[in-house]
Design a protein around this motif. Structure first.
Motif, PDB file in Angstrom:
ATOM      1  N   VAL A  65      10.091  -0.900   1.597  1.00  0.00           N
ATOM      2  CA  VAL A  65      11.150  -0.084   2.192  1.00  0.00           C
ATOM      3  C   VAL A  65      12.235   0.068   1.141  1.00  0.00           C
ATOM      4  CG1 VAL A  65      12.817   0.069   4.060  1.00  0.00           C
ATOM      5  CG2 VAL A  65      10.561  -0.913   4.496  1.00  0.00           C
ATOM      6  N   ILE A  66      12.541   1.325   0.781  1.00  0.00           N
ATOM      7  CA  ILE A  66      13.382   1.638  -0.375  1.00  0.00           C
ATOM      8  C   ILE A  66      14.617   2.406   0.077  1.00  0.00           C
ATOM      9  CG2 ILE A  66      13.377   2.724  -2.677  1.00  0.00           C
ATOM     10  CD1 ILE A  66      11.248   0.566  -2.340  1.00  0.00           C
ATOM     11  N   SER A  76      11.195  10.108   3.114  1.00  0.00           N
ATOM     12  CA  SER A  76       9.925  10.423   2.452  1.00  0.00           C
ATOM     13  C   SER A  76       9.056   9.181   2.415  1.00  0.00           C
ATOM     14  CB  SER A  76      10.156  10.949   1.027  1.00  0.00           C
ATOM     15  OG  SER A  76      10.725   9.943   0.211  1.00  0.00           O
ATOM     16  N   LEU A  77       7.764   9.394   2.127  1.00  0.00           N
ATOM     17  CA  LEU A  77       6.855   8.257   1.988  1.00  0.00           C
ATOM     18  C   LEU A  77       5.823   8.566   0.919  1.00  0.00           C
ATOM     19  CD1 LEU A  77       3.819   8.857   3.373  1.00  0.00           C
ATOM     20  CD2 LEU A  77       5.131   8.676   5.471  1.00  0.00           C
ATOM     21  N   ILE A  93       8.200  11.736  10.307  1.00  0.00           N
ATOM     22  CA  ILE A  93       9.407  11.236   9.634  1.00  0.00           C
ATOM     23  C   ILE A  93      10.546  12.236   9.803  1.00  0.00           C
ATOM     24  CG2 ILE A  93       8.189   9.805   7.974  1.00  0.00           C
ATOM     25  CD1 ILE A  93       8.601  11.958   5.867  1.00  0.00           C
ATOM     26  N   GLY A  94      11.732  11.669  10.021  1.00  0.00           N
ATOM     27  CA  GLY A  94      12.912  12.482  10.251  1.00  0.00           C
ATOM     28  C   GLY A  94      13.086  12.940  11.678  1.00  0.00           C
ATOM     29  N   HIS A 132       0.801  -1.224   0.000  1.00  0.00           N
ATOM     30  CA  HIS A 132       0.000   0.000   0.000  1.00  0.00           C
ATOM     31  C   HIS A 132       0.835   1.276   0.000  1.00  0.00           C
ATOM     32  CE1 HIS A 132      -3.922  -1.970   0.667  1.00  0.00           C
ATOM     33  NE2 HIS A 132      -3.211  -2.863   1.341  1.00  0.00           N
ATOM     34  N   GLY A 133       2.158   1.158   0.072  1.00  0.00           N
ATOM     35  CA  GLY A 133       2.961   2.376   0.085  1.00  0.00           C
ATOM     36  C   GLY A 133       4.450   2.077   0.059  1.00  0.00           C
ATOM     37  N   ARG A 134       5.248   3.162   0.068  1.00  0.00           N
ATOM     38  CA  ARG A 134       6.706   3.046   0.043  1.00  0.00           C
ATOM     39  C   ARG A 134       7.316   4.006   1.046  1.00  0.00           C
ATOM     40  NH1 ARG A 134       9.013   2.058  -5.599  1.00  0.00           N
ATOM     41  NH2 ARG A 134      10.365   3.805  -5.094  1.00  0.00           N
ATOM     42  N   LEU A 135       8.356   3.538   1.726  1.00  0.00           N
ATOM     43  CA  LEU A 135       9.126   4.376   2.638  1.00  0.00           C
ATOM     44  C   LEU A 135      10.557   4.452   2.115  1.00  0.00           C
ATOM     45  CD1 LEU A 135       7.956   2.887   6.072  1.00  0.00           C
ATOM     46  CD2 LEU A 135       6.885   4.710   4.726  1.00  0.00           C
TER      47      LEU A 135
END
Length: 366
Positions: free
Chosen positions: A319-320, A306-307, A343-344, A279-282
């Motif tokens: 997870v990228i 980023s996501l 994030i961060g 459902h997504g990428r981090l």
């Protein structure tokens, strides 16, 4: 290395997959002679105490002739109609072969939900185990009659790899119409058979083809993909021709042997890595990449740059690294909306993905 094949002859549990190209005649009707030979080989192994699951294509192809199609229908409705006609014929043919040898069979039709929803996955695993313990041969196929283009497992090679993990198989045998993997399309000048693959990187320079027949959906590329999934989770894989199944079951050096590159993993890890819908990428910074891959640590919000995507807690996300390469897949500990706000940041209370919910997709960083 090839001597490792010898254990196949006394392995406890095996998955054998046969494709449409091996089970059908040129006009799409069932090749009953080949089906009988396949059944005889599996019956012999079963009667020697081995427990087998058969992943069988052929339902759509078996129904093609009755509907007047010249080849596999390209539209969903046509393929589903052929499957509705052909599935019963396919099972009737298998029933005739196995019942004559005193072996019971069970039809197992799986959908993408059975592989992507954790409860469905656990139920399928338990049901298959019960069948095998009872001495029944499950005959597994995707439920083509209800699958849609958007919600489909795609090919039975992939389904076979998942089934091998579902039953904790000792090995996977993928049958096709050529005797193994070649360095190029079989029959072309210079193409040579590949007897052993120790790591998938060894295949990087070879031309591995796709769809192989009018009535099939896969080809060698899908079989190599299935072998990659199975071996990564500790299940060695053989690709060979259907005609050489007796030799493969006897542990003889036929086809291409893919050595297991990983260890037997939890079913949940396989589900996360290869079955759960993403459902997504981090995207991570270099420090977080090292922590996740080398230290197998939980992913913290501070390491995310980023996501993308719209995910909730418990959804699978990729997870990228900063170059765009997937390194892991895991179950989100935050929703996308919540995580975007932290994030961060350091000292965030809970991990973005807990270590127990992370599965690596490549080798650890050295």
């Amino acid at each position: 290395m090839l001597a490792n094949r010898a254990f196949i002859s006394h392995a406890n549990r095996l998955v054998v997959k046969v494709g449409s190209s091996s089970l059908t005649e040129a006009d799409g009707t069932l090749n009953r002679q080949m089906l009988t030979r396949l059944g005889e080989s599996l019956a012999t192994a079963h009667n020697h105490g081995q427990r087998l699951a058969l992943v069988s294509s052929g339902a759509v192809a078996a129904g093609i002739g009755s509907l007047g199609f010249a080849s596999r229908p390209a539209d969903i409705a046509g393929a589903q109609a052929a499957a509705m006609v052909g599935q019963g014929r396919l099972m009737a043919a298998y029933s005739q072969v196995f019942s004559g040898r005193g072996i019971g069979i069970a039809q197992v039709l799986l959908t993408v939900d059975d592989m992507t929803r954790r409860r469905h996955y656990a139920n399928a695993r338990a049901a298959l185990a019960r069948l095998l313990d009872a001495g029944i041969i499950p005959i597994v196929n995707e439920n083509d009659a209800v699958a849609t283009h958007e919600l489909t497992l795609g090919d039975n090679d992939w389904l076979a790899a998942l089934t091998a993990h579902l039953i904790s198989a000792d090995a996977l045998i993928l049958l096709t119409d050529v005797d193994g993997l070649y360095t190029g399309p079989p029959g072309t000048p210079g193409a040579e058979p590949i007897a052993f693959v120790g790591d998938m990187s060894e295949l990087a320079d070879y031309n591995i083809t796709g769809r192989g027949s009018t009535f099939g959906t896969g080809g060698m590329r899908t079989k190599v993909r299935a072998a990659h999934v199975a071996t990564a989770f500790g299940i060695p894989t053989i690709i060979t021709s259907a005609a050489r199944l007796p030799e493969a079951l006897a542990g003889e050096p036929v086809g291409t042997w893919f050595a297991a590159t990983g260890s037997k993993a939890r079913a949940r890890d396989l589900w996360i890595a290869h079955a759960a819908p993403v459902h997504g990428r981090l995207v991570l910074d270099e420090g977080a990449v090292h922590a996740v891959t080398a230290s197998r640590a939980s992913l913290l919000a501070v390491g995310i740059t980023s996501l993308t995507g719209d995910f909730e807690i418990g959804d699978a996300v990729d997870v990228i690294d900063h170059r765009g390469q997937p390194i892991a897949r895991g179950l989100a500990g935050w929703s996308a909306r919540e995580l975007a706000g932290v994030i961060g940041h350091e000292h965030v209370g809970r991990p973005a993905i807990h270590a127990d919910d992370l599965v690596l997709l490549r080798s650890p960083v050295k």
